[in-house]
Design a protein around this motif. Structure first.
Motif, PDB file in Angstrom:
ATOM      1  N   ARG A  63     -45.089  12.209  46.369  1.00 42.27           N
ATOM      2  CA  ARG A  63     -44.406  12.845  45.394  1.00 42.27           C
ATOM      3  C   ARG A  63     -43.444  12.039  44.648  1.00 42.27           C
ATOM      4  NH1 ARG A  63     -39.051  15.925  47.249  1.00 42.27           N
ATOM      5  NH2 ARG A  63     -38.221  14.843  45.648  1.00 42.27           N
ATOM      6  N   ARG A  64     -43.448  12.094  43.313  1.00 39.69           N
ATOM      7  CA  ARG A  64     -42.574  11.209  42.310  1.00 39.69           C
ATOM      8  C   ARG A  64     -41.370  11.577  42.238  1.00 39.69           C
ATOM      9  NH1 ARG A  64     -46.634  11.093  37.657  1.00 39.69           N
ATOM     10  NH2 ARG A  64     -48.361  10.242  38.563  1.00 39.69           N
ATOM     11  N   GLY A  65     -40.874  12.619  42.426  1.00 39.92           N
ATOM     12  CA  GLY A  65     -39.333  12.853  42.169  1.00 39.92           C
ATOM     13  C   GLY A  65     -38.520  12.047  42.956  1.00 39.92           C
ATOM     14  N   PRO A  66     -37.110  11.852  42.684  1.00 41.61           N
ATOM     15  CA  PRO A  66     -36.116  11.086  43.231  1.00 41.61           C
ATOM     16  C   PRO A  66     -36.003  11.666  44.492  1.00 41.61           C
ATOM     17  CG  PRO A  66     -35.079  12.156  41.705  1.00 41.61           C
ATOM     18  CD  PRO A  66     -36.698  12.537  41.458  1.00 41.61           C
ATOM     19  N   ASP A  67     -35.521  10.649  45.848  1.00 45.97           N
ATOM     20  CA  ASP A  67     -35.385  11.184  47.098  1.00 45.97           C
ATOM     21  C   ASP A  67     -33.997  12.076  47.135  1.00 45.97           C
ATOM     22  OD1 ASP A  67     -34.642  11.327  49.540  1.00 45.97           O
ATOM     23  OD2 ASP A  67     -34.765   8.980  49.972  1.00 45.97           O
ATOM     24  N   ILE A 113     -21.508   2.287  39.376  1.00 44.13           N
ATOM     25  CA  ILE A 113     -21.970   2.871  40.554  1.00 44.13           C
ATOM     26  C   ILE A 113     -23.292   2.371  40.974  1.00 44.13           C
ATOM     27  CG2 ILE A 113     -23.349   5.305  40.820  1.00 44.13           C
ATOM     28  CD1 ILE A 113     -21.462   6.279  38.431  1.00 44.13           C
ATOM     29  N   ALA A 114     -24.207   1.830  39.999  1.00 44.27           N
ATOM     30  CA  ALA A 114     -25.032   1.119  40.614  1.00 44.27           C
ATOM     31  C   ALA A 114     -24.633   0.053  41.527  1.00 44.27           C
ATOM     32  CB  ALA A 114     -25.871   0.391  39.357  1.00 44.27           C
ATOM     33  N   ASP A 115     -23.857  -0.843  41.191  1.00 41.95           N
ATOM     34  CA  ASP A 115     -23.205  -1.885  42.038  1.00 41.95           C
ATOM     35  C   ASP A 115     -22.972  -1.488  43.480  1.00 41.95           C
ATOM     36  OD1 ASP A 115     -23.629  -3.574  39.908  1.00 41.95           O
ATOM     37  OD2 ASP A 115     -21.604  -3.907  39.227  1.00 41.95           O
ATOM     38  N   ALA A 116     -22.133  -0.400  43.299  1.00 39.37           N
ATOM     39  CA  ALA A 116     -21.780   0.259  44.740  1.00 39.37           C
ATOM     40  C   ALA A 116     -22.784   0.533  45.507  1.00 39.37           C
ATOM     41  CB  ALA A 116     -20.765   1.455  44.438  1.00 39.37           C
ATOM     42  N   VAL A 117     -23.853   1.178  44.980  1.00 38.85           N
ATOM     43  CA  VAL A 117     -24.990   1.425  45.945  1.00 38.85           C
ATOM     44  C   VAL A 117     -26.172   0.434  45.880  1.00 38.85           C
ATOM     45  CG1 VAL A 117     -24.619   3.812  45.997  1.00 38.85           C
ATOM     46  CG2 VAL A 117     -26.083   2.934  44.055  1.00 38.85           C
ATOM     47  N   GLY A 132     -30.800   0.382  35.722  1.00 32.78           N
ATOM     48  CA  GLY A 132     -32.070   1.416  35.292  1.00 32.78           C
ATOM     49  C   GLY A 132     -32.489   2.493  36.305  1.00 32.78           C
ATOM     50  N   SER A 133     -32.510   2.002  37.594  1.00 34.78           N
ATOM     51  CA  SER A 133     -32.990   2.991  38.704  1.00 34.78           C
ATOM     52  C   SER A 133     -32.147   4.123  38.841  1.00 34.78           C
ATOM     53  CB  SER A 133     -33.122   2.288  39.958  1.00 34.78           C
ATOM     54  OG  SER A 133     -33.554   0.966  39.827  1.00 34.78           O
ATOM     55  N   LEU A 134     -31.173   4.056  38.353  1.00 32.85           N
ATOM     56  CA  LEU A 134     -29.982   5.380  38.542  1.00 32.85           C
ATOM     57  C   LEU A 134     -30.423   6.215  37.399  1.00 32.85           C
ATOM     58  CD1 LEU A 134     -26.650   4.160  38.654  1.00 32.85           C
ATOM     59  CD2 LEU A 134     -27.719   5.208  40.350  1.00 32.85           C
ATOM     60  N   TYR A 135     -31.462   6.044  36.677  1.00 32.80           N
ATOM     61  CA  TYR A 135     -31.746   6.940  35.555  1.00 32.80           C
ATOM     62  C   TYR A 135     -33.105   7.644  36.185  1.00 32.80           C
ATOM     63  CZ  TYR A 135     -28.386   5.074  32.583  1.00 32.80           C
ATOM     64  OH  TYR A 135     -27.222   4.630  31.827  1.00 32.80           O
ATOM     65  N   HIS A 136     -33.558   7.265  37.366  1.00 36.19           N
ATOM     66  CA  HIS A 136     -34.562   8.310  37.973  1.00 36.19           C
ATOM     67  C   HIS A 136     -33.638   9.507  38.407  1.00 36.19           C
ATOM     68  CE1 HIS A 136     -37.693   5.509  37.921  1.00 36.19           C
ATOM     69  NE2 HIS A 136     -36.844   4.623  38.567  1.00 36.19           N
ATOM     70  N   TYR A 137     -32.394   9.394  38.841  1.00 37.65           N
ATOM     71  CA  TYR A 137     -31.576  10.626  39.341  1.00 37.65           C
ATOM     72  C   TYR A 137     -30.987  11.243  38.328  1.00 37.65           C
ATOM     73  CZ  TYR A 137     -32.818   7.766  43.599  1.00 37.65           C
ATOM     74  OH  TYR A 137     -33.497   7.501  44.844  1.00 37.65           O
ATOM     75  N   VAL A 138     -30.383  10.617  37.235  1.00 33.84           N
ATOM     76  CA  VAL A 138     -29.570  11.518  36.380  1.00 33.84           C
ATOM     77  C   VAL A 138     -29.854  10.517  34.889  1.00 33.84           C
ATOM     78  CG1 VAL A 138     -27.538  11.877  37.788  1.00 33.84           C
ATOM     79  CG2 VAL A 138     -27.859   9.595  36.638  1.00 33.84           C
ATOM     80  N   ARG A 139     -29.408  11.722  34.085  1.00 33.24           N
ATOM     81  CA  ARG A 139     -29.465  11.089  32.438  1.00 33.24           C
ATOM     82  C   ARG A 139     -28.446  10.350  32.020  1.00 33.24           C
ATOM     83  NH1 ARG A 139     -31.425  16.758  30.240  1.00 33.24           N
ATOM     84  NH2 ARG A 139     -30.195  17.220  32.106  1.00 33.24           N
ATOM     85  N   SER A 140     -27.143  10.771  32.831  1.00 34.63           N
ATOM     86  CA  SER A 140     -25.894  10.240  32.092  1.00 34.63           C
ATOM     87  C   SER A 140     -24.902  10.237  33.245  1.00 34.63           C
ATOM     88  CB  SER A 140     -25.158  11.167  31.159  1.00 34.63           C
ATOM     89  OG  SER A 140     -25.122  12.451  31.513  1.00 34.63           O
ATOM     90  N   LYS A 141     -23.876   9.778  33.027  1.00 34.27           N
ATOM     91  CA  LYS A 141     -22.708   9.437  33.840  1.00 34.27           C
ATOM     92  C   LYS A 141     -22.117  10.989  34.257  1.00 34.27           C
ATOM     93  CE  LYS A 141     -18.660   7.741  32.539  1.00 34.27           C
ATOM     94  NZ  LYS A 141     -17.449   7.168  32.489  1.00 34.27           N
ATOM     95  N   GLU A 142     -22.183  11.635  33.264  1.00 39.79           N
ATOM     96  CA  GLU A 142     -21.542  13.099  33.195  1.00 39.79           C
ATOM     97  C   GLU A 142     -22.238  13.717  34.368  1.00 39.79           C
ATOM     98  OE1 GLU A 142     -22.456  15.939  30.231  1.00 39.79           O
ATOM     99  OE2 GLU A 142     -20.808  17.406  31.038  1.00 39.79           O
ATOM    100  N   ASP A 143     -23.866  13.607  34.452  1.00 33.12           N
ATOM    101  CA  ASP A 143     -24.498  14.409  35.350  1.00 33.12           C
ATOM    102  C   ASP A 143     -23.997  14.156  36.819  1.00 33.12           C
ATOM    103  OD1 ASP A 143     -26.178  15.107  33.392  1.00 33.12           O
ATOM    104  OD2 ASP A 143     -27.928  13.863  33.971  1.00 33.12           O
ATOM    105  N   PHE A 144     -23.291  13.055  37.072  1.00 36.75           N
ATOM    106  CA  PHE A 144     -22.704  12.808  38.638  1.00 36.75           C
ATOM    107  C   PHE A 144     -21.483  13.551  38.615  1.00 36.75           C
ATOM    108  CE2 PHE A 144     -24.772   8.435  38.507  1.00 36.75           C
ATOM    109  CZ  PHE A 144     -25.872   8.799  39.751  1.00 36.75           C
ATOM    110  N   LEU A 145     -20.798  13.452  37.584  1.00 28.92           N
ATOM    111  CA  LEU A 145     -19.459  14.327  37.419  1.00 28.92           C
ATOM    112  C   LEU A 145     -19.716  15.885  37.805  1.00 28.92           C
ATOM    113  CD1 LEU A 145     -16.441  14.210  37.219  1.00 28.92           C
ATOM    114  CD2 LEU A 145     -16.643  14.614  34.757  1.00 28.92           C
ATOM    115  N   TYR A 146     -20.573  16.321  36.993  1.00 32.64           N
ATOM    116  CA  TYR A 146     -21.149  17.667  37.107  1.00 32.64           C
ATOM    117  C   TYR A 146     -21.669  17.926  38.503  1.00 32.64           C
ATOM    118  CZ  TYR A 146     -23.223  22.271  35.815  1.00 32.64           C
ATOM    119  OH  TYR A 146     -23.720  23.427  35.719  1.00 32.64           O
ATOM    120  N   THR A 147     -22.402  17.231  39.181  1.00 30.55           N
ATOM    121  CA  THR A 147     -22.895  17.512  40.312  1.00 30.55           C
ATOM    122  C   THR A 147     -21.763  17.619  41.481  1.00 30.55           C
ATOM    123  OG1 THR A 147     -24.924  16.300  39.957  1.00 30.55           O
ATOM    124  CG2 THR A 147     -24.407  16.690  42.173  1.00 30.55           C
TER     125      THR A 147
END
Lengths: 230, 230
Positions: B10-14, B42-46, B51-66
């Protein structure tokens, strides 16, 4: 001495103008949050060149410190009149709640910033503010101890924990209070005085005079809510 | 199906990795504040490329919303067990306080962000969260009305105002609670149940069974504080 004479004879920044700029900075900090605010935002808000702001402060944090320091010192001054009040614990606790709610609602911007942005200050500056904050809390703690000694407050309560809980309750007013809402600050203070007192009062205190008077006032407020502001 | 097979098919993020990244984002938001946090932080912390973070979210706000959405939905699920509870108002209010304090202290990072950073969400997303928040508040309001109908809570109280005040008091626990402090969440919930109940109880309710039991528990906690965690 006129304004123009003064600006000729002294080099320092104008205190009135500084006060105005700090007020503008506070408004922006409250709206956008401290971290998201730039010195440029503050300069734009007061219609000044960014470089000119550095006549007044060395950094954005200087604004934050001024706002929080002024609010904390002013709150402490207000509450010290309650600390000096010679009366029973019930009356002094009611006076504390009124002074606190009056200050928090009357200085909503600065007080909200003090509650929310404290940790953005340098450890050094935070320490200075914290000392005043502790002196403030101590006033409530002393009143609770007085009430325990008089037998009107629960002897078993942990005074430090209860102070933290009750101040948390009172400070939360800054999250939802808006000028022109259904209750005046005085009415809210009466309701809060009821919740605060009932949390600490002992069985013996429950029969006391101050409690009965307060209960009547709170019931009157609730009943008269609809009529209060129309 | 093994992890490697899955990532081939599957292609989607894990989802597990996403969960982990959201947790890391929450920790940074709580420490630095949302506005001061960058996607790079956030990228540094994990340990991932930005760029890879954008497989999961489109913006920083997406994290906040989740973070906020998950916390709000989970809290609502917990409190709905209290809403469905068939019991008197005193017992249900005590259960509400326990569920609330347990959740707030057990999800301290996410719940603190929900309280402090809500207004950083887009109006659209904020609206969705607010609907769940109102359903949550409604559970307490209904309990207060039930208690008024039973005659055990003050008939004159403004249920909406009191809910705001009491939830403000309970939420303030996120400002000072730390794991390993002098009180367990359960003990704190008992103390809070005492302050909350006493704020709303009527004279008739005061003599009731639930109140007496609670009073004994709170007194035991205060007396046993020193021994509690040693």
């Amino acid at each position: 001495m006129t304004q123009s004479r003064r600006s000729q004879t002294r080099r320092g920044p104008d205190p009135e103008r500084y006060h105005e700029i700090v007020g503008a900075a506070a408004e922006i900090f409250r709206q956008k949050g401290y971290s998201a605010t730039s010195i440029q935002d503050i300069a734009d808000a007061v219609g000044i060149l960014k470089g000119s702001l550095y006549h007044y402060v060395r950094s954005k944090e200087d604004f934050l410190y001024t706002i929080i320091k002024d609010a904390t010192e002013a709150a402490l001054r207000e509450i010290q009149t309650v600390a000096r009040m010679e009366a029973g614990a019930v009356h002094r606790l009611v006076a504390f709640v009124h002074a606190h709610v009056r200050f928090a609602t009357g200085h909503l911007t600065a007080y909200s910033i003090r509650l929310r942005e404290m940790r953005r200050l340098s450890p050094d500056r935070r320490g200075k503010i914290r000392a005043d904050g502790e002196a403030y809390n101590k006033v409530m703690q002393d009143i609770l101890v007085q009430g325990q000694e008089q037998g009107v407050f629960d002897a078993g309560m942990d005074v430090e924990l209860m102070t933290t809980i009750l101040l948390g309750q009172l400070n939360a007013v800054t999250r939802w209070y808006r000028e022109g809402g259904p209750y005046t600050p005085e009415q809210l203070a009466d309701v809060f005085a009821g919740t605060v007192l009932s949390a600490v009062v002992s069985d013996r205190g429950l029969g006391g005079e101050g409690i009965e008077e307060l209960r009547r006032r709170v019931l009157t407020i609730s009943a008269g809510k609809a009529a209060a502001r129309t």
